[in-house]
Design an enzyme around this catalytic site. Sequence first.
Site, short mmCIF file in Angstrom:
data_model
loop_
_atom_site.label_atom_id
_atom_site.label_comp_id
_atom_site.label_asym_id
_atom_site.label_seq_id
_atom_site.Cartn_x
_atom_site.Cartn_y
_atom_site.Cartn_z
CG ASP A 31 -6.11 5.25 -2.40
OD1 ASP A 31 -5.03 5.39 -2.76
OD2 ASP A 31 -6.52 4.77 -1.24
CG LEU A 81 3.27 15.95 1.35
CD1 LEU A 81 3.63 15.46 0.10
CD2 LEU A 81 3.85 17.38 1.79
CD GLU A 112 12.41 14.81 -2.99
OE1 GLU A 112 12.12 14.12 -2.24
OE2 GLU A 112 12.15 16.18 -2.32
CE LYS A 114 1.85 10.68 -1.83
NZ LYS A 114 1.38 9.33 -1.45
CG ASP A 116 1.87 3.40 -3.01
OD1 ASP A 116 1.41 3.80 -1.89
OD2 ASP A 116 1.07 2.61 -3.61
CD GLU A 172 6.78 6.44 1.99
OE1 GLU A 172 5.65 6.04 1.96
OE2 GLU A 172 6.86 7.58 2.59
CE1 TYR A 224 9.81 12.25 3.27
CE2 TYR A 224 9.70 9.80 2.14
CZ TYR A 224 9.20 10.86 3.24
OH TYR A 224 8.02 10.57 3.80
CE LYS A 290 9.71 16.86 -0.06
NZ LYS A 290 10.55 16.25 0.62
CE LYS A 314 -1.80 10.03 -4.65
NZ LYS A 314 -2.85 10.09 -3.63
CB CYS A 408 -24.74 -22.34 -1.44
SG CYS A 408 -22.80 -22.29 -0.86
CB CYS A 411 -23.19 -26.23 1.12
SG CYS A 411 -24.42 -24.84 1.25
CB CYS A 426 -24.49 -19.74 1.53
SG CYS A 426 -24.58 -21.41 2.21
CB CYS A 431 -21.85 -23.33 3.80
SG CYS A 431 -21.02 -23.06 2.02
#
Length: 674
Positions: A31, A81, A112, A114, A116, A172, A224, A290, A314, A408, A411, A426, A431
Amino acid sequence: MKVEAWMNQLRRQLQRANYAYYLQDDPIMQDEVYDRLYRELQALEEKYPDLVTPDSPTQRVGGGVAEGFVSVKHNIPLYSLENAFDLGELAQWVARLQGQVGDDETVEYVCELKIDGNALALTYEDGVLVRGVTRGDGETGEDITNNVRTIRAIPLRLAMENPPARVEVRGEAFLPRQRFEKINQMRQEKGESLFANPRNATSGTLRQFDPKVVAQRQLDFFAYTLYVVDENAETPTTQAESLELLAEMGFQVNPQREVCQSLKTVGEFFETWEKKRASLLYDTDGVVVKINSYALQEKLGFTQKFPRWAIALKFPAEEVPTKLRAITINVGRTGAVTPLAHLEPISLAGTTVQRATLHNMDFIQELGVKIKDTVVVRKAGDIIPEIVRVLPELRPKSARDFKMPTECPECGSTLVRPEGEAVTRCVNVSCPAILRGSLVHWASRDAMDINGLGEKMVESLVRGELVKSVADLYRLTVQQLTQLERVGEKSAQALVSAIEQSKQQPWSRVLYGLGIRYVGKVTAETLSASFPTVEALSSATVEDLQAVEGVGAEIARSVYQWFQIEANQTLVQQLQSAGLNFTQTETAAPVTDATETTPQTLAGKKFVLTGKFASFTRTEAQQLIEQAGGKVTASVSSKTNYVVVGDKGGSKQKKAEKLGITQINEDELKTMLS
């Protein structure tokens, strides 16, 4: 690099990240990185407004609509937003809007948390839920009404005696942390891949075609936003009143909210929940601020993307120091060797973290990390654990450098680092790690969707040497499977049946399941539409492939090279012999009206499309031709009637000239269609 070229590069990177995030539920970019690139592009577009393009990520609301559900237009657009990343940026936003409403105007805010999760738009008519739609691109979303009905926090009927004629509710959908952990535990026991985080699990759940699966996962929901679409009904005048009314209607409204009279109290609310968010039962990544008054909201209005009266503040990524115990490497299905950091367990953003990817050797050297170092770890976007820096002042004398192995670990083959790449690989197609990854990918939901063929079963099959390639799956018997540990006759029969059933999957899914590098689900669908048989695809040149809209040089080279490898040609032949579908199934042309079909003006005619068109995409052109009775093929032959040439026609245009095939432009095609 010139400014315009760099802006185009930024747009491409952001568009790829948007698509992976919103449609594939498989983020390819952290992000923080996305936000930084987005802001850089935004600043350049402000400086060079003449270079702004309509397809720029700054000119749109969000991701597009995924395929598989009916696409519907939102009654009221869902705007995203604007983001603020600290209290200083919030103060700038407040100063800007205060200047717009006037210094004499008293501004009140509602704060409020936020959530996720995933935004939903709900429509109620006469108090009854009639539609539930995902956010999509803000203008258009996916109709998932049947899935929405399974969420107990969403009332099927409003708790009102005389409800308004129509109500639009936004909110949400999310998974509480405890429920998320239980779901992952159940998936692990079944040998299925784990969800990366609650948001990813929520998105995947909402896109399930079986509502029973959605009901079992027990999603939650906070409302909301409220729109009362009824001239005769009394409507709220503030956001705070709307939240109260939503609760009265029977919705769950987040109790962690506050009406604030000043910027100072907004900051206090933000700082309080930044510290306390780990104590919540769900994930939150910030605070939505808001303007409380709807009259002021209306006065402020919207930009092209955002409401001017709301902003998302955030939370900063949480960072925690811990010790790096060891570094191991993991071999993926493409052979990519990824160093993995093993950490002393720490609590980070509400979960226990013990591992973090180190990407590649270049990243390790740039970071300057040594085994036994004290490192600072954070969750990028509160999702993916990453090491952000080393604390060299705490480095013990016993700390040592990590050296990438030359062989590797699976293998024993010599590892290689292709020129121009940061990734060590590899290259042994036999493998066990590559085989395991290929089998899991082949059985995944978006590929062959083989129920019961999870990671644990794949491990057993490879360890027992019952399967040495994807094709071997189609030779398995119940008797062979019951010889494996903890596999009974009933589950063995179920798996054999599921494998047999996978033969019905379309050509696009088979192509995706082959695991060709850079060919994701959408690219596989695009290629299968343009090359309706495996023979057409395998004989296509790099130029032919690149002529397909959405297929760049990297993808084209990868597909071409894959089909040049003898082992891959053998695999395709074996799968064809097993009865899998390597031909695009033709579907009936859609009917535009219940009583009237499209005139078949192009019946019996074969077309090839090349280049880019101004009026429609290649896919849209193909649909129009097929609706009119014509057929679109991927390559030019003596049986081709017309080659429709757009901008930069390429090799197909040259071949048409050589064979004397009639060439037409898009205007001439439109005339033929009409």
